[in-house]
Write a protein that holds these residues in place. Structure first.
Motif, mmCIF file in Angstrom:
data_model
loop_
_atom_site.group_PDB
_atom_site.id
_atom_site.type_symbol
_atom_site.label_atom_id
_atom_site.label_comp_id
_atom_site.label_asym_id
_atom_site.label_seq_id
_atom_site.Cartn_x
_atom_site.Cartn_y
_atom_site.Cartn_z
ATOM 1 N N ASP A 244 15.077 15.275 -0.468
ATOM 2 C CA ASP A 244 15.855 16.168 -1.337
ATOM 3 C C ASP A 244 15.997 15.616 -2.750
ATOM 4 O OD1 ASP A 244 17.406 14.029 -0.486
ATOM 5 O OD2 ASP A 244 19.278 15.162 -0.594
ATOM 6 N N LYS A 245 15.258 14.559 -3.072
ATOM 7 C CA LYS A 245 15.387 13.941 -4.384
ATOM 8 C C LYS A 245 14.043 13.918 -5.109
ATOM 9 C CE LYS A 245 19.754 12.791 -4.237
ATOM 10 N NZ LYS A 245 20.751 13.294 -5.216
ATOM 11 N N GLN A 246 14.113 13.935 -6.441
ATOM 12 C CA GLN A 246 12.945 13.744 -7.282
ATOM 13 C C GLN A 246 13.295 12.757 -8.386
ATOM 14 O OE1 GLN A 246 11.452 17.454 -8.840
ATOM 15 N NE2 GLN A 246 10.391 17.967 -6.939
ATOM 16 N N TRP A 247 12.269 12.042 -8.821
ATOM 17 C CA TRP A 247 12.449 11.071 -9.890
ATOM 18 C C TRP A 247 11.759 11.625 -11.130
ATOM 19 C CZ3 TRP A 247 11.282 5.124 -9.299
ATOM 20 C CH2 TRP A 247 11.684 4.462 -10.468
ATOM 21 N N PHE B 245 8.838 2.401 3.320
ATOM 22 C CA PHE B 245 9.847 2.977 2.441
ATOM 23 C C PHE B 245 9.359 4.345 1.964
ATOM 24 C CE2 PHE B 245 10.023 -1.601 2.083
ATOM 25 C CZ PHE B 245 11.365 -1.887 2.244
ATOM 26 N N ALA B 246 10.296 5.262 1.768
ATOM 27 C CA ALA B 246 9.940 6.600 1.284
ATOM 28 C C ALA B 246 11.092 7.181 0.485
ATOM 29 C CB ALA B 246 9.601 7.527 2.455
ATOM 30 N N CYS C 174 7.896 13.324 -6.852
ATOM 31 C CA CYS C 174 8.646 14.049 -5.827
ATOM 32 C C CYS C 174 8.540 13.408 -4.448
ATOM 33 C CB CYS C 174 8.205 15.508 -5.775
ATOM 34 S SG CYS C 174 6.451 15.772 -5.507
ATOM 35 N N GLN C 175 7.502 12.608 -4.206
ATOM 36 C CA GLN C 175 7.363 11.924 -2.921
ATOM 37 C C GLN C 175 6.713 10.562 -3.144
ATOM 38 O OE1 GLN C 175 5.321 14.237 0.073
ATOM 39 N NE2 GLN C 175 6.366 16.123 -0.495
ATOM 40 N N ALA C 176 7.052 9.630 -2.297
ATOM 41 C CA ALA C 176 6.424 8.313 -2.345
ATOM 42 C C ALA C 176 6.562 7.653 -0.983
ATOM 43 C CB ALA C 176 7.049 7.428 -3.420
ATOM 44 N N ASP C 177 5.462 7.160 -0.477
ATOM 45 C CA ASP C 177 5.443 6.415 0.787
ATOM 46 C C ASP C 177 4.816 5.061 0.520
ATOM 47 O OD1 ASP C 177 6.261 8.247 3.194
ATOM 48 O OD2 ASP C 177 5.040 9.503 1.868
ATOM 49 N N LYS D 23 0.845 -1.178 0.000
ATOM 50 C CA LYS D 23 0.000 0.000 0.000
ATOM 51 C C LYS D 23 0.889 1.239 0.000
ATOM 52 C CE LYS D 23 -3.916 -2.044 2.530
ATOM 53 N NZ LYS D 23 -4.791 -1.927 3.725
ATOM 54 N N GLY D 24 0.361 2.317 -0.554
ATOM 55 C CA GLY D 24 1.182 3.516 -0.553
ATOM 56 C C GLY D 24 0.528 4.685 -1.250
ATOM 57 N N VAL D 25 1.212 5.793 -1.185
ATOM 58 C CA VAL D 25 0.773 7.029 -1.829
ATOM 59 C C VAL D 25 1.990 7.665 -2.491
ATOM 60 C CG1 VAL D 25 -0.189 9.333 -1.490
ATOM 61 C CG2 VAL D 25 -1.045 7.410 -0.124
ATOM 62 N N LEU D 26 1.808 8.129 -3.721
ATOM 63 C CA LEU D 26 2.882 8.858 -4.378
ATOM 64 C C LEU D 26 2.401 10.255 -4.744
ATOM 65 C CD1 LEU D 26 2.359 9.051 -7.721
ATOM 66 C CD2 LEU D 26 2.946 6.638 -7.585
#
Length: 249
Positions: free
Chosen positions: A105-108, A100-101, A83-86, A72-75
């Motif tokens: 300071d990083k973006q994909w 995991f997150a 820019c964010q992912a949990d 499960k997760g949210v991006l």
């Protein structure tokens, strides 16, 4: 025999007039329709800004997987950047929950979105790269244009429907995470090895999670409709070739 020849000549004259009308009128109508559709598609890649700074608005999407609740997760997507992912992962043996997150300071950067946008803009350029009063002289000229436009649209659609996957070394070198691979194994491959927290791990199960991005779905619909219009125009032009032994276009 003479009557048959006259009928054939009259029929040929009618077909030639129809073909001339197709080149001078209908082709331009289809090109204008294609331009309007693809401009709408291009606008889907121009996302609304948030606040006075003009930054692209962030959008949150829930990740889902069919048939299981182990992942499960949210991006968070900001334009063409993740820019964010949990992500929460439930271990299959002991139901231990791992979290995991992304590093803050990083973006994909999602290259497939950038590529799709570039392809649709190239298709628009091809359609508009003529004066409004330009007259097509031959059917082959139109077919060549349609093939070029369809190539760009197919590439745009394929980049969105078949996104690239990264290898473990590529993800490790990106700096998005804090693990490093062992060897050159491919991500998503059971048996791949990686290290995290000075411990060595092996990939035992693979779970695919997805989320729906509405504006990308809209773009795909526009691509499909445009490809159909291009093919229909090609088919109309090709029909005329069956009436002559030579290629009059």
């Amino acid at each position: 025999m003479a009557a048959a020849a006259m009928a054939s000549a009259a029929e040929r004259a009618v077909l030639e007039e129809e073909f001339k009308w197709l080149l001078q009128e209908e082709v331009h109508a289809v090109l204008k329709q294609l331009q309007d559709i693809l401009k709408e598609a291009s606008q889907r890649f121009t996302l609304p800004a948030s606040g006075s700074g003009g930054a692209v608005k962030q959008e949150n999407f829930v990740l889902s997987t069919s048939g299981t609740d182990q992942v499960k997760g949210v991006l968070t997507l900001q334009g063409d950047a993740l820019c964010q992912a949990d992500v929460n992962l439930k271990m299959p043996r002991n139901n231990q929950l791992l979290h995991f997150a992304f590093r803050e300071d990083k973006q994909w950067k999602l290259q497939q979105i950038q590529d799709a946008r570039n392809h649709v803009n190239q298709a628009i350029y091809l359609l508009m790269n003529r004066d409004v009063n330009y007259q097509f002289k031959t059917g082959s000229e139109v077919l060549k244009l349609m093939d070029a436009v369809m190539l760009q649209l197919s590439r745009a659609r394929n980049r969105l429907t078949t996104p690239a996957t990264l290898t473990l070394p590529e993800i490790a070198s990106s700096g998005l995470t804090n693990f490093k691979p062992a060897g050159g194994s491919i991500l998503h491959n059971p048996g791949a090895m990686f290290e995290f927290g000075n411990q060595r791990y092996e990939v035992s199960h693979v779970h695919k999670v997805e989320c729906v991005v509405p504006w990308l779905n809209d773009a795909l619909v526009f691509f499909t409709v445009s490809l159909q219009l291009c093919q229909q125009l090609k088919d109309k032009i090709s029909v005329f070739s069956s009436y002559w032994n030579y290629r009059p276009y």
